[in-house]
Motif scaffolding. Sequence first.
Motif, PDB file in Angstrom:
ATOM      1  N   GLY A 178     -14.675   6.238   8.393  1.00 25.43           N
ATOM      2  CA  GLY A 178     -15.028   7.373   7.560  1.00 25.43           C
ATOM      3  C   GLY A 178     -15.343   6.969   6.133  1.00 25.43           C
ATOM      4  N   VAL A 179     -15.191   7.927   5.216  1.00 22.18           N
ATOM      5  CA  VAL A 179     -15.564   7.719   3.816  1.00 22.18           C
ATOM      6  C   VAL A 179     -14.330   7.784   2.922  1.00 22.18           C
ATOM      7  CG1 VAL A 179     -16.960   8.587   1.897  1.00 22.18           C
ATOM      8  CG2 VAL A 179     -17.817   8.772   4.257  1.00 22.18           C
ATOM      9  N   ASP A 180     -14.237   6.824   2.000  1.00 21.97           N
ATOM     10  CA  ASP A 180     -13.129   6.797   1.032  1.00 21.97           C
ATOM     11  C   ASP A 180     -13.697   6.394  -0.330  1.00 21.97           C
ATOM     12  OD1 ASP A 180     -10.699   6.695  -0.284  1.00 21.97           O
ATOM     13  OD2 ASP A 180     -10.103   4.775   0.583  1.00 21.97           O
ATOM     14  N   VAL A 181     -14.406   7.332  -0.955  1.00 24.42           N
ATOM     15  CA  VAL A 181     -15.108   7.049  -2.199  1.00 24.42           C
ATOM     16  C   VAL A 181     -14.156   6.669  -3.327  1.00 24.42           C
ATOM     17  CG1 VAL A 181     -16.531   8.072  -4.030  1.00 24.42           C
ATOM     18  CG2 VAL A 181     -17.097   8.494  -1.637  1.00 24.42           C
ATOM     19  N   ASN A 182     -13.021   7.343  -3.426  1.00 25.43           N
ATOM     20  CA  ASN A 182     -12.086   7.040  -4.516  1.00 25.43           C
ATOM     21  C   ASN A 182     -11.159   5.859  -4.207  1.00 25.43           C
ATOM     22  OD1 ASN A 182     -10.464   8.280  -2.636  1.00 25.43           O
ATOM     23  ND2 ASN A 182      -9.737   9.908  -3.986  1.00 25.43           N
ATOM     24  N   GLU A 183     -11.340   5.266  -3.038  1.00 23.17           N
ATOM     25  CA  GLU A 183     -10.685   4.013  -2.648  1.00 23.17           C
ATOM     26  C   GLU A 183      -9.157   4.053  -2.805  1.00 23.17           C
ATOM     27  OE1 GLU A 183     -12.640   0.964  -4.930  1.00 23.17           O
ATOM     28  OE2 GLU A 183     -14.389   0.961  -3.610  1.00 23.17           O
ATOM     29  N   ASN A 184      -8.561   5.157  -2.379  1.00 28.27           N
ATOM     30  CA  ASN A 184      -7.093   5.235  -2.426  1.00 28.27           C
ATOM     31  C   ASN A 184      -6.459   5.059  -1.054  1.00 28.27           C
ATOM     32  OD1 ASN A 184      -7.837   7.647  -1.267  1.00 28.27           O
ATOM     33  ND2 ASN A 184      -6.598   8.942  -2.619  1.00 28.27           N
ATOM     34  N   GLY A 185      -7.276   4.684  -0.063  1.00 22.22           N
ATOM     35  CA  GLY A 185      -6.759   4.422   1.270  1.00 22.22           C
ATOM     36  C   GLY A 185      -6.658   5.635   2.162  1.00 22.22           C
ATOM     37  N   ILE A 186      -7.001   6.815   1.621  1.00 23.05           N
ATOM     38  CA  ILE A 186      -6.947   8.058   2.396  1.00 23.05           C
ATOM     39  C   ILE A 186      -8.379   8.514   2.643  1.00 23.05           C
ATOM     40  CG2 ILE A 186      -6.060  10.418   2.478  1.00 23.05           C
ATOM     41  CD1 ILE A 186      -4.090   9.510   0.216  1.00 23.05           C
ATOM     42  N   ARG A 187      -8.696   8.875   3.865  1.00 27.18           N
ATOM     43  CA  ARG A 187     -10.057   9.313   4.156  1.00 27.18           C
ATOM     44  C   ARG A 187     -10.372  10.580   3.362  1.00 27.18           C
ATOM     45  NH1 ARG A 187     -10.523  10.171  10.005  1.00 27.18           N
ATOM     46  NH2 ARG A 187     -11.164  12.317   9.616  1.00 27.18           N
ATOM     47  N   ASP A 188     -11.530  10.638   2.740  1.00 29.69           N
ATOM     48  CA  ASP A 188     -11.840  11.705   1.796  1.00 29.69           C
ATOM     49  C   ASP A 188     -11.755  13.110   2.392  1.00 29.69           C
ATOM     50  OD1 ASP A 188     -12.229   9.774  -0.090  1.00 29.69           O
ATOM     51  OD2 ASP A 188     -14.415   9.895  -0.107  1.00 29.69           O
ATOM     52  N   ASP A 189     -12.296  13.293   3.606  1.00 32.40           N
ATOM     53  CA  ASP A 189     -12.276  14.637   4.189  1.00 32.40           C
ATOM     54  C   ASP A 189     -10.863  15.086   4.513  1.00 32.40           C
ATOM     55  OD1 ASP A 189     -12.553  12.517   6.171  1.00 32.40           O
ATOM     56  OD2 ASP A 189     -12.652  14.094   7.686  1.00 32.40           O
ATOM     57  N   ARG A 243       1.873  18.197  -0.335  1.00 33.23           N
ATOM     58  CA  ARG A 243       0.732  17.275  -0.428  1.00 33.23           C
ATOM     59  C   ARG A 243       1.221  15.828  -0.410  1.00 33.23           C
ATOM     60  NH1 ARG A 243      -0.886  20.655  -4.713  1.00 33.23           N
ATOM     61  NH2 ARG A 243      -0.566  18.967  -6.225  1.00 33.23           N
ATOM     62  N   ALA A 244       2.310  15.557  -1.120  1.00 33.21           N
ATOM     63  CA  ALA A 244       2.812  14.181  -1.209  1.00 33.21           C
ATOM     64  C   ALA A 244       3.145  13.610   0.157  1.00 33.21           C
ATOM     65  CB  ALA A 244       4.039  14.128  -2.116  1.00 33.21           C
ATOM     66  N   VAL A 245       3.879  14.363   0.961  1.00 32.67           N
ATOM     67  CA  VAL A 245       4.306  13.822   2.253  1.00 32.67           C
ATOM     68  C   VAL A 245       3.159  13.771   3.251  1.00 32.67           C
ATOM     69  CG1 VAL A 245       6.705  14.495   1.919  1.00 32.67           C
ATOM     70  CG2 VAL A 245       5.152  16.095   3.027  1.00 32.67           C
ATOM     71  N   LEU A 246       2.252  14.745   3.194  1.00 36.19           N
ATOM     72  CA  LEU A 246       1.125  14.739   4.122  1.00 36.19           C
ATOM     73  C   LEU A 246       0.104  13.663   3.741  1.00 36.19           C
ATOM     74  CD1 LEU A 246       0.460  18.530   4.858  1.00 36.19           C
ATOM     75  CD2 LEU A 246       2.021  16.928   5.974  1.00 36.19           C
ATOM     76  N   LEU A 247      -0.094  13.455   2.457  1.00 34.59           N
ATOM     77  CA  LEU A 247      -1.002  12.385   2.022  1.00 34.59           C
ATOM     78  C   LEU A 247      -0.447  11.016   2.395  1.00 34.59           C
ATOM     79  CD1 LEU A 247      -2.037  13.755  -1.484  1.00 34.59           C
ATOM     80  CD2 LEU A 247      -3.566  13.432   0.473  1.00 34.59           C
ATOM     81  N   GLN A 248       0.864  10.852   2.291  1.00 31.79           N
ATOM     82  CA  GLN A 248       1.480   9.582   2.694  1.00 31.79           C
ATOM     83  C   GLN A 248       1.258   9.332   4.185  1.00 31.79           C
ATOM     84  OE1 GLN A 248       5.598   8.941   1.535  1.00 31.79           O
ATOM     85  NE2 GLN A 248       5.910   7.464   3.194  1.00 31.79           N
ATOM     86  N   TYR A 249       1.386  10.376   4.984  1.00 30.63           N
ATOM     87  CA  TYR A 249       1.178  10.233   6.425  1.00 30.63           C
ATOM     88  C   TYR A 249      -0.294   9.920   6.717  1.00 30.63           C
ATOM     89  CZ  TYR A 249       1.672  11.190  11.422  1.00 30.63           C
ATOM     90  OH  TYR A 249       1.683  11.087  12.792  1.00 30.63           O
ATOM     91  N   ALA A 250      -1.206  10.586   6.011  1.00 33.71           N
ATOM     92  CA  ALA A 250      -2.639  10.326   6.195  1.00 33.71           C
ATOM     93  C   ALA A 250      -2.989   8.898   5.804  1.00 33.71           C
ATOM     94  CB  ALA A 250      -3.459  11.318   5.368  1.00 33.71           C
ATOM     95  N   LEU A 251      -2.375   8.411   4.733  1.00 35.33           N
ATOM     96  CA  LEU A 251      -2.586   7.029   4.289  1.00 35.33           C
ATOM     97  C   LEU A 251      -2.149   6.043   5.370  1.00 35.33           C
ATOM     98  CD1 LEU A 251      -3.188   4.923   2.042  1.00 35.33           C
ATOM     99  CD2 LEU A 251      -0.838   5.272   1.247  1.00 35.33           C
ATOM    100  N   THR A 293       0.837  -1.199   0.000  1.00 34.85           N
ATOM    101  CA  THR A 293       0.000   0.000   0.000  1.00 34.85           C
ATOM    102  C   THR A 293       0.873   1.251   0.000  1.00 34.85           C
ATOM    103  OG1 THR A 293      -1.746  -1.157   1.220  1.00 34.85           O
ATOM    104  CG2 THR A 293      -1.804   1.256   1.237  1.00 34.85           C
ATOM    105  N   LYS A 294       0.839   1.979  -1.102  1.00 39.60           N
ATOM    106  CA  LYS A 294       1.674   3.174  -1.241  1.00 39.60           C
ATOM    107  C   LYS A 294       0.895   4.290  -1.918  1.00 39.60           C
ATOM    108  CE  LYS A 294       6.057   0.603  -1.639  1.00 39.60           C
ATOM    109  NZ  LYS A 294       6.615   1.059  -0.358  1.00 39.60           N
ATOM    110  N   LEU A 295       1.347   5.495  -1.661  1.00 42.23           N
ATOM    111  CA  LEU A 295       0.790   6.668  -2.313  1.00 42.23           C
ATOM    112  C   LEU A 295       1.185   6.653  -3.786  1.00 42.23           C
ATOM    113  CD1 LEU A 295      -0.674   9.383  -1.510  1.00 42.23           C
ATOM    114  CD2 LEU A 295       1.604  10.412  -1.518  1.00 42.23           C
TER     115      LEU A 295
END
Length: 206
Positions: free
Chosen positions: A71-82, A98-106, A45-47
Amino acid sequence: MNFKKIAIRTVAVVAAIFIVLVIIRMVHFYNLGKTNEQVAKIHATKLTLDDVMGKNLPPDPGEEADKTVAGVDVNENGIRDDVELAIFKAYPDSAKTRAVLLQYALALQMEFTQEGVNEKTVTEIITKQSRADSCISDTLVPRESAESTREYSDIQKINTFINFVKDKQINTEDRKKARQDFTKHLRSYGESESSVCDIDSSALSS
């Protein structure tokens, strides 16, 4: 009771013990196999770059975002939508941020979606979070050299980025409790020797 009956009973007891041991071993190897499958899934599982560039941004989930722990993950990328949308709103002009923060959120979201929670899977996910934490530090607040230490102000900057995601990710009492229950399974671990960032920041222009 004659010798024959004693012998039969003894054999029956030994056989019963053997069967129980076989069943226990079968269950053990089944659980081990399932755990190994989950660990492999965690590692895989990776960004993606598409996530960073917002090529499939989800709609705002609104009140639905906090109705469940996952929560909700409509686009199913492992990151919560909100959380994903909040990162894009805060840093629309910085793909690196965005890249590093999205990786942390994932990595954080995996706590709430992990199918098999045990010592091994929890430790793997926390290690993944540690890698994401290091990715934030190395990308957004880099040290002058590998040997140099960071100033207190640098650590504050790093914590600001980390807490931005964490405060949005763990934002309800149910999620706080779920995180406490999750980390109860944690064992000691070491930092991964592999690259800490899923996306090479040098490939991003901003």
